[in-house]
Design an enzyme around this catalytic site. Structure first.
Site, PDB file in Angstrom:
ATOM      1  CD1 TRP A 195       6.471  61.441  91.224  1.00  0.00           C
ATOM      2  CD2 TRP A 195       6.466  61.824  88.804  1.00  0.00           C
ATOM      3  NE1 TRP A 195       6.383  63.164  90.743  1.00  0.00           N
ATOM      4  CE2 TRP A 195       6.394  62.967  89.379  1.00  0.00           C
ATOM      5  CE3 TRP A 195       6.726  61.664  87.480  1.00  0.00           C
ATOM      6  CZ2 TRP A 195       6.546  64.029  88.719  1.00  0.00           C
ATOM      7  CZ3 TRP A 195       6.617  62.675  86.688  1.00  0.00           C
ATOM      8  CH2 TRP A 195       6.589  64.031  87.452  1.00  0.00           C
ATOM      9  CD  GLU A 244      13.224  52.135  93.473  1.00  0.00           C
ATOM     10  OE1 GLU A 244      12.331  52.920  94.358  1.00  0.00           O
ATOM     11  OE2 GLU A 244      12.999  51.342  92.786  1.00  0.00           O
ATOM     12  N   PRO A 295       1.578  63.320  94.546  1.00  0.00           N
ATOM     13  CG  PRO A 295      -0.172  63.713  93.088  1.00  0.00           C
ATOM     14  CD  PRO A 295       0.167  62.658  94.147  1.00  0.00           C
ATOM     15  N   GLY A 342      31.744  65.177  70.785  1.00  0.00           N
ATOM     16  CA  GLY A 342      31.439  66.685  70.300  1.00  0.00           C
ATOM     17  C   GLY A 342      30.193  66.709  69.681  1.00  0.00           C
TER      18      GLY A 342
END
Length: 379
Positions: free
Chosen positions: A157, A363, A129, A339
């Site tokens: 993560w 990474e 963290p 668009g």
């Protein structure tokens, strides 16, 4: 758009054909539903493993494919073009097998056939963290207690946090700095290893990431990978290969976005003409096609250095940097080509754009890649 590839063997062409067939049949029809539900396709990873696509760069003696890295990366590119979360899962799993394959004991390597074959899914626990890019400052600690290490701390993560069967835990067994870090191979069922709630991410929703808490988790001492204090070297060596995996994923995603934009521009008419016939848009697509080809070439050049046993860390950093920045650029412009249609989920370019961003972060952020390249120039 068909990519004209030069591969090193007939077997490699067969592998690319197999990967394309599986990607079209098993991945493409399922991606939208799994992304909407945020559901990880664990069984698809087993299918890829049983087809021999999870262990391509590893030796045949461990159940791998014995293929050059340049072949593995092109398989990864094909998968990413259909479903990035699956390709990223393959890349992370391949990275997770590396410590045992390269540094493991004879006993630890007995696990490799199931790891490489996908029956055991891996996760790579390095980031924390308070320390992502500064991996040498990690705080998760493992203290020796008889024939076990007792692990405390939190990792962040972590891809496969809720699905993995084993974890590579990079933790501090010694003093401060890189020299105090070791690598442990832990069974995911170990008491005290507690995955936290999944993060709410911008993209890759079918591949949840989460923090993992280690609350006095007892890992057998014979699961130490390499000697104590060698963990940082293992982590950085693995990341060189992992960066090439992410670069290949970025190329596959960018190619998919380009292909969809070109297909749409060929069909869409404005002012009585196909929009691809307007020079402004045609030149934009030409630039995108050139950038995708350049990213592929840079990635494969780095892979061939790796295959030749030559230094490739800096070239891997360049490939990861350029390919992921290219994916971001191509997906942004692909949305622009469509668009208003590109802004809604009816077309996959909306998802491609959300997914491309994470590739500039994982990474090693692209700022870290620039640091690696800059240091090589100053040396």
């Amino acid at each position: 758009m068909t990519v004209d590839r030069i591969l090193p063997s007939e077997e490699a062409y067969d592998l690319l054909a197999l990967a394309t067939e599986l990607a079209d049949r098993e991945l493409a029809p399922r991606v939208a539903e799994h992304e909407a539900r945020g559901e990880f396709p664990r069984e698809l990873l087993r299918t890829l493993g049983r087809s021999g696509l999870l262990g391509l760069p590893y030796p045949t003696e461990y159940g791998g494919g014995g293929q050059p890295y340049e072949v593995y990366l092109q398989v990864l590119e094909v998968l990413a073009g259909r479903w990035l979360a699956v390709a990223e899962a393959v890349s992370v799993h391949t990275l997770s097998c590396y410590p045992v394959a390269a540094y493991g004991t004879e006993q630890q390597r007995k696990l490799l056939p199931d790891m490489i074959g996908g029956e055991l899914l891996g996760a790579y626990c390095l980031s924390e963290p308070q320390g992502g890019s500064d991996a040498a400052a990690l705080a998760t600690r493992a203290r020796r207690d008889g024939d076990h290490y007792v692990v405390t701390g939190t990792k962040a993560w972590i891809t496969h946090a809720h699905s993995a069967d084993f974890y590579n835990i990079f933790c501090r067994t010694g003093g401060s700095g890189a020299g105090g870090i070791s690598c442990l191979l832990a069974d995911a069922r170990t008491a005290g290893i507690v995955p936290q709630a999944a993060e709410r991410t911008m993209g890759l929703r079918s591949s949840p990431v989460a923090q993992i808490a280690f609350d006095d988790a007892r890992v057998p001492a014979d699961r130490l990978v390499g000697p104590e204090g060698h963990g940082f070297t293992i982590a950085m060596t693995a990341l060189d290969s992992g960066r090439l995996g992410i670069a290949a994923c970025a190329v596959g995603l960018a190619q998919a976005a380009l292909d969809h934009a070109v297909g749409y521009a060929r069909e869409r008419e404005q002012f009585g003409h196909r929009v691809i016939d307007f020079q402004g848009l045609r030149f934009m697509l030409a630039d995108l096609a050139t950038q995708v080809s350049a990213a592929r070439a840079l990635t494969l050049a780095a892979a061939r250095l790796r295959d030749a046993g030559r230094p490739y860390s800096v070239e891997a950093a360049k490939a990861k940097l350029f390919a992921t920045d290219t994916a971001m650029r191509v997906t942004i412009d692909a949305v622009q080509v469509l668009g208003g249609a590109g802004y809604v989920a009816d077309h996959p370019v909306e998802r491609y754009l959300r997914e491309a961003k994470v590739l500039q972060i994982v990474e090693g952020t692209n700022q870290i890649q620039r640091l690696v390249v800059a240091r090589s120039l100053a040396a």
